[in-house]
Design an enzyme around this catalytic site. Structure first.
Site, short mmCIF file in Angstrom:
data_model
loop_
_atom_site.label_atom_id
_atom_site.label_comp_id
_atom_site.label_asym_id
_atom_site.label_seq_id
_atom_site.Cartn_x
_atom_site.Cartn_y
_atom_site.Cartn_z
N ASN A 25 0.85 -1.28 -0.10
CA ASN A 25 0.04 0.04 -0.10
C ASN A 25 0.87 1.13 -0.06
O ASN A 25 2.16 1.36 0.67
CB ASN A 25 -0.94 -0.05 1.01
CG ASN A 25 -1.84 -1.09 1.14
OD1 ASN A 25 -2.27 -1.78 0.30
ND2 ASN A 25 -2.65 -1.36 2.40
N VAL A 26 0.17 2.32 -0.50
CA VAL A 26 1.10 3.62 -0.68
C VAL A 26 0.42 4.62 0.17
O VAL A 26 0.75 5.87 0.18
CB VAL A 26 1.24 4.13 -1.97
CG1 VAL A 26 1.71 3.25 -3.18
CG2 VAL A 26 -0.48 4.29 -2.65
N HIS B 91 6.07 -0.45 -2.74
CA HIS B 91 5.42 0.27 -4.15
C HIS B 91 5.44 1.85 -3.79
O HIS B 91 4.95 2.45 -4.65
CB HIS B 91 3.83 -0.05 -4.38
CG HIS B 91 3.83 -1.54 -4.79
ND1 HIS B 91 2.74 -2.19 -4.91
CD2 HIS B 91 4.80 -2.33 -5.25
CE1 HIS B 91 2.75 -3.48 -5.44
NE2 HIS B 91 4.27 -3.56 -5.62
N CYS C 235 8.17 20.64 -10.49
CA CYS C 235 9.44 20.50 -9.30
C CYS C 235 9.63 22.23 -8.88
O CYS C 235 9.82 22.91 -9.94
CB CYS C 235 10.46 20.20 -10.09
SG CYS C 235 11.95 20.27 -8.87
N ALA D 244 -10.15 -8.15 7.69
CA ALA D 244 -8.88 -7.85 8.47
C ALA D 244 -9.35 -7.04 9.71
O ALA D 244 -8.60 -7.49 11.04
CB ALA D 244 -7.78 -7.29 7.77
C1 BJW Z 1 -10.07 -7.46 2.35
C2 BJW Z 1 -10.95 -6.72 2.74
C3 BJW Z 1 -10.84 -6.72 3.90
C4 BJW Z 1 -10.84 -6.49 0.36
N1 BJW Z 1 -10.00 -7.65 4.70
N2 BJW Z 1 -9.31 -8.69 2.72
C5 BJW Z 1 5.77 -12.29 -13.31
C6 BJW Z 1 4.58 -12.78 -13.70
C7 BJW Z 1 3.63 -12.13 -14.18
C8 BJW Z 1 3.90 -10.66 -14.50
C9 BJW Z 1 4.69 -9.96 -13.92
C10 BJW Z 1 5.78 -10.65 -13.19
N3 BJW Z 1 6.83 -10.09 -12.73
C11 BJW Z 1 6.37 -8.54 -13.14
C12 BJW Z 1 5.14 -8.80 -13.65
C13 BJW Z 1 4.47 -7.59 -14.31
C14 BJW Z 1 3.51 -6.72 -13.08
C15 BJW Z 1 2.48 -7.86 -12.35
O1 BJW Z 1 2.70 -8.42 -11.60
N4 BJW Z 1 1.40 -8.05 -13.08
C16 BJW Z 1 0.38 -8.83 -12.66
C17 BJW Z 1 -0.90 -8.03 -12.62
C18 BJW Z 1 0.21 -10.01 -13.76
N5 BJW Z 1 4.41 -6.41 -12.16
C19 BJW Z 1 5.38 -5.21 -12.11
O2 BJW Z 1 5.26 -4.66 -13.08
C20 BJW Z 1 6.12 -4.81 -11.07
N6 BJW Z 1 7.50 -4.37 -11.45
C21 BJW Z 1 8.36 -5.49 -12.13
O3 BJW Z 1 8.18 -6.65 -11.63
O4 BJW Z 1 9.34 -5.10 -12.45
C22 BJW Z 1 10.26 -5.96 -13.01
C23 BJW Z 1 11.41 -5.02 -13.75
C24 BJW Z 1 12.82 -5.41 -13.46
C25 BJW Z 1 13.72 -4.84 -14.07
C26 BJW Z 1 13.52 -3.61 -14.86
C27 BJW Z 1 12.18 -3.28 -15.22
C28 BJW Z 1 11.00 -4.01 -14.72
C29 BJW Z 1 5.61 -3.66 -10.44
C30 BJW Z 1 4.30 -3.54 -9.67
C31 BJW Z 1 3.86 -2.39 -9.20
C32 BJW Z 1 2.49 -2.40 -8.80
N7 BJW Z 1 1.90 -1.09 -8.70
C33 BJW Z 1 0.60 -0.77 -8.29
C34 BJW Z 1 0.17 0.46 -8.29
C35 BJW Z 1 0.85 1.51 -7.90
C36 BJW Z 1 0.75 1.88 -6.45
C37 BJW Z 1 -0.65 2.83 -6.51
O5 BJW Z 1 -0.79 3.68 -7.38
O6 BJW Z 1 -1.30 2.71 -5.47
O7 BJW Z 1 0.29 -1.18 -6.87
S1 BJW Z 1 -0.59 -2.12 -8.79
C38 BJW Z 1 -1.75 -2.19 -7.53
O8 BJW Z 1 -1.76 -3.50 -7.19
C39 BJW Z 1 -1.01 -1.57 -6.26
C40 BJW Z 1 -1.13 -2.67 -5.33
O9 BJW Z 1 -0.01 -2.33 -4.55
C41 BJW Z 1 -1.19 -4.04 -6.06
C42 BJW Z 1 -1.50 -4.93 -5.28
O10 BJW Z 1 -3.02 -5.01 -5.26
P1 BJW Z 1 -3.56 -5.59 -3.94
O11 BJW Z 1 -3.02 -5.02 -2.59
O12 BJW Z 1 -3.45 -7.12 -3.83
O13 BJW Z 1 -4.86 -5.04 -4.09
P2 BJW Z 1 -6.27 -5.77 -4.86
O14 BJW Z 1 -7.42 -4.77 -5.05
O15 BJW Z 1 -5.68 -6.63 -5.94
O16 BJW Z 1 -6.59 -7.10 -3.77
C43 BJW Z 1 -7.19 -6.63 -2.49
C44 BJW Z 1 -7.78 -7.79 -1.73
O17 BJW Z 1 -8.14 -7.56 -0.57
C45 BJW Z 1 -8.80 -8.61 -2.51
O18 BJW Z 1 -8.30 -10.00 -2.55
C46 BJW Z 1 -10.17 -8.66 -1.30
O19 BJW Z 1 -10.73 -9.55 -1.46
C47 BJW Z 1 -9.12 -8.24 -0.36
N8 BJW Z 1 -10.15 -7.43 0.70
N9 BJW Z 1 -11.46 -5.91 1.67
C48 BJW Z 1 -9.58 -8.49 4.33
N10 BJW Z 1 -11.69 -5.76 4.76
#
Ligand code: BJW
Length: 260
Positions: free
Chosen positions: A103-104, A120, A149, A233
């Protein structure tokens, strides 16, 4: 989770010294911060995946900043919920306790967590696209979108990791080291689809840790987790904390004492 499994988990946690929590958007949902995926994951007609990219920012920095300005406006007035608060208190309960968050929103720090890795980035900081300098950007709403900036006049960008961008290697190394070195890894409120964060539970499991998932619904991690606790949670964590306190309190009526 049935009562026997809960009791065995509580007994195990009562003796654990190195515990880590990996959190995602779900832990902040009860504070009023929308999650990314699912029905609340849309802003106007855009999905987070199409805005949180360097390409989206190059194409239309004002649009991306409007999205962040909107999210900052949602986050600014809200506070941590009981889920964040329990994790902050666990720094006292366990000898070594750390939170790794995707989270951010800054809510873990607001709750008092000090041993924190923000994988992140942080929505309250911005980075100069020309010089790379990072600064706090607390104003909400922003007086100007997109912000510039104050030193050099170049565009600022959110100090956040977008899709396709590498995570800070030092932060990532520390996250893997914590995961591989802990006895229990809680995975709380994340869909467990975004890499490399989604690989941390496997690193913990490989090193022998118990993986405990807390989520409203099953995720791709669930079949591999040792425990899956379904529920919000903000209710599950206080309940676990209460049971832990009852277990370790020598005056508790059941007579059970600390197991370590
Ligand atoms: C509850 C609840 C309650 C609700 N109690 N539970 C390998 C395989 C495939 C793809 C890739 C790979 N490696 C890299 C990738 C690409 C990509 C990726 O993973 N894509 C997938 C989607 C397929 N990853 C990247 O690009 C990353 N970079 C990278 O790997 O770079 C490699 C590299 C190396 C060298 C040079 C260049 C590159 C970067 C990832 C950055 C993610 N950024 C984000 C957005 C920015 C932040 C922002 O603006 O806020 O981060 S995306 C977004 O998803 C955000 C989150 O932190 C992140 C995760 O989401 P999260 O937290 O899981 O939220 P949700 O909404 O998905 O889920 C919520 C959950 O809560 C649900 O399950 C609900 O059921 C639950 N819930 N209420 C308990 N009360």
């Amino acid at each position: 989770m049935d009562d026997t499994k809960t009791a065995s988990l509580i007994e195990f946690l009562a003796g654990a010294r190195r515990v880590v929590a990996l959190t995602g958007a779900g832990i902040s949902a009860e504070s009023g911060v929308p999650t990314f995926r699912g029905k609340d994951g849309l802003w106007r007609q855009y999905r987070a995946e199409s805005l949180a990219t360097p390409e989206a920012f190059s194409r239309d920095p004002a649009l991306v900043w409007e999205w962040y300005d909107w999210r900052r406006g949602l986050i600014a007035p809200v506070g941590p919920n009981p889920g964040h608060e329990v994790l902050a208190a666990w720094e006292e309960r366990f000898e070594n306790f750390a939170v790794i968050t995707q989270n951010v929103d800054g809510l873990h720090r607001k709750a008092g967590t000090r041993n924190l890795l923000e994988l992140h980035g942080n929505i309250w900081r911005a980075r100069c696209t020309r010089e790379g300098t990072v600064r706090e950007l607390p104003a909400t709403p922003l007086p100007r979108v997109p912000p510039l900036c104050p030193d050099c006049g170049a565009l600022l960008r959110p100090d956040i990791i977008w899709f396709g961008e590498p995570l800070d290697p030092d932060v990532l190394d520390r996250a893997f080291a914590l995961s591989a070195g802990c006895q229990a890894l809680f995975v709380i409120g994340t869909s467990s689809v975004v890499q490399p964060a989604a690989s941390l539970p496997a690193a913990a499991a490989r090193a022998g840790a118990r993986v405990i998932e807390v989520n409203l619904e099953p995720t791709p991690l669930t079949p591999y987790a040792d425990h899956f606790i379904a529920g919000p949670a903000g209710r599950v964590l206080p309940s676990l904390d209460r049971q832990l306190r009852e277990w370790t309190d020598p005056g508790h009526s059941s007579g059970k004492g600390r197991s370590s």
